[in-house]
Design an enzyme around this catalytic site. Structure first.
Site, PDB file in Angstrom:
ATOM      1  N   GLU A  13       0.873  -0.902   0.028  1.00  0.00           N
ATOM      2  CA  GLU A  13      -0.082   0.029   0.114  1.00  0.00           C
ATOM      3  C   GLU A  13       0.805   1.295   0.001  1.00  0.00           C
ATOM      4  O   GLU A  13       1.916   1.260   0.730  1.00  0.00           O
ATOM      5  CB  GLU A  13      -0.869   0.020   1.164  1.00  0.00           C
ATOM      6  CG  GLU A  13      -1.675   1.112   1.516  1.00  0.00           C
ATOM      7  CD  GLU A  13      -2.649   0.934   2.867  1.00  0.00           C
ATOM      8  OE1 GLU A  13      -3.507   1.872   2.962  1.00  0.00           O
ATOM      9  OE2 GLU A  13      -2.340   0.167   3.619  1.00  0.00           O
ATOM     10  N   LYS A  55      -9.408   2.216  -2.395  1.00  0.00           N
ATOM     11  CA  LYS A  55      -9.829   1.674  -0.897  1.00  0.00           C
ATOM     12  C   LYS A  55     -11.072   2.379  -0.470  1.00  0.00           C
ATOM     13  O   LYS A  55     -11.323   3.453  -0.684  1.00  0.00           O
ATOM     14  CB  LYS A  55      -8.679   2.420   0.034  1.00  0.00           C
ATOM     15  CG  LYS A  55      -8.676   1.557   1.232  1.00  0.00           C
ATOM     16  CD  LYS A  55      -7.558   2.005   2.066  1.00  0.00           C
ATOM     17  CE  LYS A  55      -7.223   1.226   3.444  1.00  0.00           C
ATOM     18  NZ  LYS A  55      -5.976   1.584   4.331  1.00  0.00           N
ATOM     19  N   CYS A  73      -5.323  -3.119   2.476  1.00  0.00           N
ATOM     20  CA  CYS A  73      -5.459  -3.231   3.887  1.00  0.00           C
ATOM     21  C   CYS A  73      -6.521  -3.227   4.742  1.00  0.00           C
ATOM     22  O   CYS A  73      -7.380  -4.327   4.551  1.00  0.00           O
ATOM     23  CB  CYS A  73      -4.682  -2.043   4.478  1.00  0.00           C
ATOM     24  SG  CYS A  73      -3.706  -2.322   5.825  1.00  0.00           S
TER      25      CYS A  73
END
Length: 545
Positions: free
Chosen positions: A41, A112, A148
């Protein structure tokens, strides 16, 4: 499909260095006949970039760096993390994105969806969340690419879910055959086992392969352990990168073949490796080539010295031993033995004369030969001045030696033993300090046994012991863990078997010493809840619950 898991250690804002590292790992993966190499990331800029994300020039350089990588690497797909301009309507101007690059083109973009805003995370401050998680075709495989936190909301593993959506479930519903999660997931002891359980669970639940690529290295207080993995559709571990070091491992989704490198399976070795990595990276990334430690003869400074010697190499570490009128003969001998065992240089600078001069200069405000808190703090501040002078003269990073237990209850001196550029063990409770020291000694008595067996003492007055002022550490540390890390109320802590009066006193000390912690050096986070940016309590307040 043959994948490479490229677990790298980026430096925030080092675009040239990060790009060179990405290109180098991509070339190694291409040479190994991989179809796709996966990076962590926000690896283009490093994580966490914090308010650098509010600078337009910083964001422009992120984009330019992606372009340079696309121009310099071909023949392999590259999946990497980058802040990306949203360019649409109201909301935050950037998203936390994963770009899939191949032969000079962006062939897919995932953004995300779940933005954490708890503990050390503050992503809602910067990023616009994606509204829907979709899957993408690549090499005849339907990829579900998450970032994540997107993978940390499965209802079977998280009973108190923070988000309504589950991006992994959305991608599987969209046909994902292979899940890939790119991450910058900070370390704390015990987290590795849960991460592996999480990825194995997702693979089994959806009957798909699950790949996880994590950042490694220390950036300020946050430590990233790497430990990237790949699981097959049965949940079996097929590939694993090492922890606390850069690594490249391969995973073939068809055959299930992969590389499995060893990691620290137990907490205490992991904590030690995390402290070493964090100290090494903090020094190198901030431009320090050497370090200085104030050595007392106690267990805390012994651990910091041992970590420093391993992190920077012994010849780059100097220990200052600064005896006062109250320093025991044992500590003269123990500090000498410790430095000899570690191979670091020891300088002895007695402070008795300086202390006497201070008392004379403070006539009427201190007691000649007195041992009140005033005189004790003067000794600690003399040592702080000497350590800072050495740091200034030699450009050495001053490593402070206070542990989490002391920091919690204020058993430390502002502008004295709290001086430093990095608080190495400020998130390590006293009882864990002993455990890590004993682990270091498994291969031989590096830390003299007397340091581990003597009663803890600040030695700022005659016959002083820590438990004259504090509960014994085997009592104090569980109370602190319950209050600080678990958030328990004082009644619940007392019901667990602790004296209610002791519990109230410990909580009172934690509350009243917030002002000290606010002025402490940054520390390395190794527990689920560290003092500092992850625990934001007011200084001026009346709540003592």
């Amino acid at each position: 499909m043959k994948l490479a898991l490229a677990q790298i250690n980026p430096l925030v804002g080092d675009f040239a260095g990060n790009a060179l590292k990405i290109a180098g790992y991509a070339e190694r993966a291409r040479s190994a006949a991989c179809h796709l190499v996966v990076f962590p990331e926000l690896c283009i800029c490093g994580y966490p970039p914090r308010d650098l994300l509010e600078r337009e020039d910083f964001l422009r350089e992120c984009g330019k760096t992606v372009t340079r990588i696309m121009e310099s690497v071909s023949g392999i797909g590259i999946l990497l993390g980058v802040p990306e301009a949203t360019n649409h309507g109201p909301g935050k101007p950037i998203s936390n994105a994963a770009l899939l690059l191949e032969d000079g083109k962006v062939v897919a973009t995932a953004r995300k969806s779940l933005l954490p805003s708890y503990d050390v995370f503050d992503e809602t401050r910067y990023f616009e969340p994606d509204k829907k998680a979709s899957a993408f075709w690549y090499k005849k495989t339907r990829l579900g690419i998450t970032i994540c936190e997107d993978a940390w909301n499965d209802p079977e593993l998280f009973s108190n879910r923070l988000y309504e959506r589950d991006p992994v479930a959305e991608q599987v519903a969209d046909g994902a055959e292979l899940l890939i999660n790119i991450a910058a997931s900070p370390f704390y002891h015990g987290k590795l086992k849960f991460r592996r359980r999480l990825m194995a669970h997702l693979a089994r639940k959806y009957k798909v392969g699950a790949v996880y690529v994590n950042q490694v290295g220390g950036n300020d207080s946050l430590l990233f352990d790497g430990a990237s993995t790949a699981h097959d559709r049965t949940g079996a571990l097929r590939a694993a990168a090492s922890d606390f070091a850069e690594d490249l491992v391969f995973f073939d989704t068809e055959s299930g073949a992969g590389d499995i490198h060893p990691v620290c399976e137990e907490d205490i070795p992991a904590v030690y490796e995390a402290l070493v990595m964090g100290t090494s990276d903090y020094a190198s990334k901030c431009g320090f080539k050497s370090a200085v430690v104030g050595l007392s003869g106690g267990v805390d400074s012994a651990l910091v010295a041992a970590v420093a010697a391993r992190a920077l190499s012994p010849e780059k570490v100097t220990a200052l031993f600064m005896p006062s009128p109250y320093t025991s003969r044992d500590n003269y001998e123990d500090t000498e033995a410790l430095c000899r065992n570690l191979g670091i240089r020891r300088e002895v600078i007695p402070i008795t004369g300086i202390f006497d001069s201070f008392l004379a200069g403070l006539s009427g405000h201190a007691e000649k030969g007195g041992v009140s808190v005033t005189e004790q703090n003067i000794q600690a501040r003399i040592r702080g001045v000497l350590l800072m002078a050495f740091s200034n003269r030699h450009g050495a990073l001053l490593l402070s030696t206070g542990n989490k237990s002391e920091l919690a209850v204020g058993y430390s001196t502002l502008y004295g033993d709290m001086c430093g550029g990095l608080a190495v063990i400020s998130d390590v409770p006293k009882t864990l300090v002993y455990d890590v020291c004993r682990y270091i000694n498994k291969e031989g008595a590096i830390i003299p046994e007397r340091i581990l067996s003597k009663a803890p003492s600040a030695e700022l007055r005659p016959d002083q012991r820590d438990d004259d002022d504090l509960p014994p550490y085997h009592v104090l540390d569980p109370i602190l863990e319950a209050y600080v890390e678990k958030g328990w109320e004082k009644e619940r802590i007392a019901a667990a078997g602790y004296d209610p009066a002791v519990v109230r006193d410990v909580i009172r000390r934690v509350t009243r010493n917030e002002y000290k912690r606010r002025q402490a050096a940054p520390g390395l986070k190794i527990t689920p809840k560290a003092f500092g940016e992850g625990r934001r309590y007011p200084i001026a307040q009346a709540w003592n619950g």
